[in-house]
Design a protein around this motif. Structure first.
Motif, PDB file in Angstrom:
ATOM      1  N   GLY A  63       0.808  -1.221   0.000  1.00 23.95           N
ATOM      2  CA  GLY A  63       0.000   0.000   0.000  1.00 23.95           C
ATOM      3  C   GLY A  63       0.835   1.262   0.000  1.00 23.95           C
ATOM      4  O   GLY A  63       0.487   2.246  -0.661  1.00 23.95           O
ATOM      5  N   GLN A  66       2.129   1.709  -3.463  1.00 25.50           N
ATOM      6  CA  GLN A  66       1.086   2.223  -4.352  1.00 25.50           C
ATOM      7  C   GLN A  66       0.855   3.714  -4.114  1.00 25.50           C
ATOM      8  O   GLN A  66       0.674   4.476  -5.066  1.00 25.50           O
ATOM      9  CB  GLN A  66      -0.222   1.455  -4.197  1.00 25.50           C
ATOM     10  N   ASP A  70       1.364   6.426  -7.006  1.00 29.83           N
ATOM     11  CA  ASP A  70       0.355   7.427  -7.361  1.00 29.83           C
ATOM     12  C   ASP A  70       0.973   8.814  -7.453  1.00 29.83           C
ATOM     13  O   ASP A  70       0.693   9.581  -8.376  1.00 29.83           O
ATOM     14  CB  ASP A  70      -0.782   7.453  -6.329  1.00 29.83           C
ATOM     15  N   ARG A  97      -5.276   5.520   1.486  1.00 30.41           N
ATOM     16  CA  ARG A  97      -6.100   4.950   0.415  1.00 30.41           C
ATOM     17  C   ARG A  97      -5.911   3.437   0.314  1.00 30.41           C
ATOM     18  O   ARG A  97      -6.783   2.726  -0.171  1.00 30.41           O
ATOM     19  CB  ARG A  97      -5.733   5.566  -0.934  1.00 30.41           C
ATOM     20  N   TYR A  98      -4.752   2.958   0.744  1.00 32.35           N
ATOM     21  CA  TYR A  98      -4.387   1.560   0.526  1.00 32.35           C
ATOM     22  C   TYR A  98      -4.165   0.770   1.814  1.00 32.35           C
ATOM     23  O   TYR A  98      -3.854  -0.414   1.761  1.00 32.35           O
ATOM     24  CB  TYR A  98      -3.129   1.486  -0.336  1.00 32.35           C
ATOM     25  N   ASP A 173      -1.731  -3.222   5.062  1.00 26.79           N
ATOM     26  CA  ASP A 173      -2.362  -3.086   3.744  1.00 26.79           C
ATOM     27  C   ASP A 173      -3.824  -3.510   3.828  1.00 26.79           C
ATOM     28  O   ASP A 173      -4.188  -4.401   4.583  1.00 26.79           O
ATOM     29  CB  ASP A 173      -1.658  -3.983   2.720  1.00 26.79           C
ATOM     30  N   HIS A 174      -4.681  -2.830   3.014  1.00 26.19           N
ATOM     31  CA  HIS A 174      -6.103  -3.247   2.923  1.00 26.19           C
ATOM     32  C   HIS A 174      -6.185  -4.535   2.127  1.00 26.19           C
ATOM     33  O   HIS A 174      -5.467  -4.810   1.272  1.00 26.19           O
ATOM     34  CB  HIS A 174      -6.947  -2.189   2.189  1.00 26.19           C
TER      35      HIS A 174
END
Length: 174
Positions: A63, A66, A70, A97-98, A173-174
């Motif tokens: 995450g 990522q 981004d 977000r992650y 992490d999600h």
């Protein structure tokens, strides 16, 4: 670098011989790297690294990578610099977000022209932190509370290369 700061200090000692005023002469690739402050922050970084106890290496989080990617893709295309995204997002927002951050979160960004674009060079230049009075990038790299990271590098319209390193004291992490 974190697990053996004195080794990185020696990398900077070796770099001192390449300075000519405010330029670093990288003869093997026929490149002059322009600095703002010359050798002063290099000596500072050497001293700090020699007096830093080894720190734990950083674990990796998908995450955080990522979130870094981004920001690389956002800033690189338009050639912007800084920690605020074109959508006005901040590093913590992008990381969330992650996944979930334990408490502390930080970010370093390095911009490098070709042909100087190795991971080691990005880290060395963040340690030197030329032109940054508070040496905040160096402090972030050496922050003992950080335990996890995600890194992404890519194209930057203004500087050719951008690397974003996102850190946290803990991350799920999600």
């Amino acid at each position: 670098m974190r697990s053996n700061p004195t080794a990185y200090a020696e990398e900077l000692v070796a770099l001192l011989d390449r300075y000519n005023g405010n330029q670093i002469e990288l003869a093997e690739i026929a490149f002059l790297y322009e600095t703002q402050e010359g050798v002063t922050p290099v000596y500072e970084a050497i001293e700090v690294l020699r007096n830093t106890d080894p720190l734990p290496t950083l674990d990796y989080a998908v995450g955080l990578e990522q979130a870094a990617r981004d920001h690389v893709e956002d800033m690189g295309v338009v050639g912007m610099v800084g920690h605020v995204g074109t959508d006005l997002s901040l590093p913590r927002e992008r990381a969330l977000r992650y996944g979930t951050i334990a408490d502390l979160q930080g970010e370093n960004i390095s911009y490098q022209y070709d042909p100087v674009n190795t991971a080691q060079w990005h880290v060395l230049m963040l340690l030197v932190d030329d032109g940054v009075p508070d040496r905040g990038h160096r402090e972030t790299l050496l922050k003992p509370d950080y335990r996890v990271t995600g890194v992404a590098c890519g194209y930057h319209a203004g500087y050719h290369n951008i690397c974003v390193m996102t850190y946290a004291d803990g991350y799920t992490d999600h």
